[in-house]
Design a protein around this motif. Sequence first.
Motif, short mmCIF file in Angstrom:
data_model
loop_
_atom_site.label_atom_id
_atom_site.label_comp_id
_atom_site.label_asym_id
_atom_site.label_seq_id
_atom_site.Cartn_x
_atom_site.Cartn_y
_atom_site.Cartn_z
N SER A 75 107.39 -9.62 -32.49
CA SER A 75 106.31 -10.60 -32.31
C SER A 75 106.87 -12.01 -32.30
O SER A 75 107.98 -12.27 -32.78
N THR A 76 106.09 -12.92 -31.73
CA THR A 76 106.48 -14.32 -31.65
C THR A 76 105.23 -15.18 -31.63
O THR A 76 104.18 -14.76 -31.14
N THR A 77 105.34 -16.40 -32.15
CA THR A 77 104.25 -17.37 -32.04
C THR A 77 104.53 -18.41 -30.97
O THR A 77 103.83 -19.41 -30.89
N SER A 78 105.57 -18.17 -30.17
CA SER A 78 105.75 -18.90 -28.91
C SER A 78 105.09 -18.10 -27.80
O SER A 78 104.64 -16.97 -28.00
N GLN A 103 113.92 -15.01 -31.67
CA GLN A 103 113.38 -14.36 -30.49
C GLN A 103 114.49 -13.54 -29.83
O GLN A 103 115.60 -14.02 -29.63
N GLU A 161 108.93 -21.03 -21.68
CA GLU A 161 107.99 -20.76 -22.76
C GLU A 161 107.14 -21.98 -23.07
O GLU A 161 107.47 -23.11 -22.69
N THR A 200 99.84 -15.13 -32.02
CA THR A 200 100.87 -14.09 -32.07
C THR A 200 100.85 -13.25 -30.81
O THR A 200 99.81 -12.70 -30.43
N ASP A 211 110.91 -19.08 -32.96
CA ASP A 211 109.58 -19.64 -32.74
C ASP A 211 109.22 -20.60 -33.87
O ASP A 211 110.02 -20.82 -34.79
#
Length: 392
Positions: free
Chosen positions: A152-155, A18, A122, A129, A12
């Motif tokens: 977790s991911t910020t994508s 990811q 995506e 988040t 991300d």
Amino acid sequence: MAAPSDTFGVADPSMVPQVVVGGQTFRLIATPHRGGSEVRIHLSNQNRPVPVEFAHVTIAEQAAGATVRADTVREVSFDGSSGVTVPAGGEVVSDPIALSFEAFQPLAVSAYAPGLAVLPTEHFNANATSYYSLPLAGDAAADPSGAALPLSTTSMPFLSGLDVRAPATVSTIVAFGDSITDGYVGGTYLSIPQDPAVVDRNARYPDFLQHRLDEAGLPFTVVDAGISGNRVTRDGLIPQFGPAGVARLQRDAIDRAGVSDVIVLEGINDLGVPIGVDYDQLVAGYTDLIAQLHAAGLAVHLGTLLPAGNALSDGIATLPLAAPVRQRVNAWIRSQTRSDSVIEFDAALRDPADPEVLAPRYAGADNLHPNPAGYRAMAEAVDLSAFRGRCR
């Protein structure tokens, strides 16, 4: 809105890997600009070559992190069914869901994908988040605790938007553009990784613009159709930067529910690294965008390009240097009469002592993207009276 950008997510914008394989639950956090009591969700498989199955989907108000408020958990159906298979290249919209929430209340869409979920469609830079489980961990869509969602991911995988039911007098403004519309703030001079202090703050210029509209009592909702790295005339340099603006305009602007007005701020990446397009090519791209939007009956508000003379990307590393072409393009934007209005983002954020760079108080670490104060200044540069709306 989270405009689909790609299906090649490996890491991300925070450079966190990811781990999307299958048999996982995804708790996707989105913050609508409008409150209401009825909502629909959009799940996208537009960029993936094979179908994806969702066996269980819920929506709830986020409490903190992966935790949601248990009393707000609602089951989501699709044509009356609790599960749905999204075909390759497709998108599905849920049935309406009764859920009352305020504007800017983060909502959590939890989707369990029991089968293969690798390479999800995506939105690369969500600036928020979201949370998900380990592969093969099973269904946790209805679990309010989020204990089974350690990653977790910020994508933003899969979720491409929310529709909130609104009165017929309310219109949609689409903010169409690149990373500057997407609200990206680089954490270093190299632009990557993203600045973690900006994530989950809703500090994009469309967020600040929504607050201005609300304070003025105007019946508009702003949706953010920015894709980081996007270009007007060409597909992104890498897959995460999405298809060319002229190609995605129908999907990401014209087809949005209730749209009446579109702000276009894009082009700095066309001029930047690698060797960019020339003046005539970019002007032709703008002319194409405006013609498509006017043919759909929409008002177009064209923004001037921000300076990046002391940035590495789209600045000093550009061969040839983009600054002279940017000045010519901005002169054309200011003088042309094709768009319904012009928004002076450049004049609002440039340094009075050096108009080729952002004013220091507005510049992020990479000197290309504004900081939150710069994004606020962009929103303040917009003439609210220029928006047409559907009912004026």
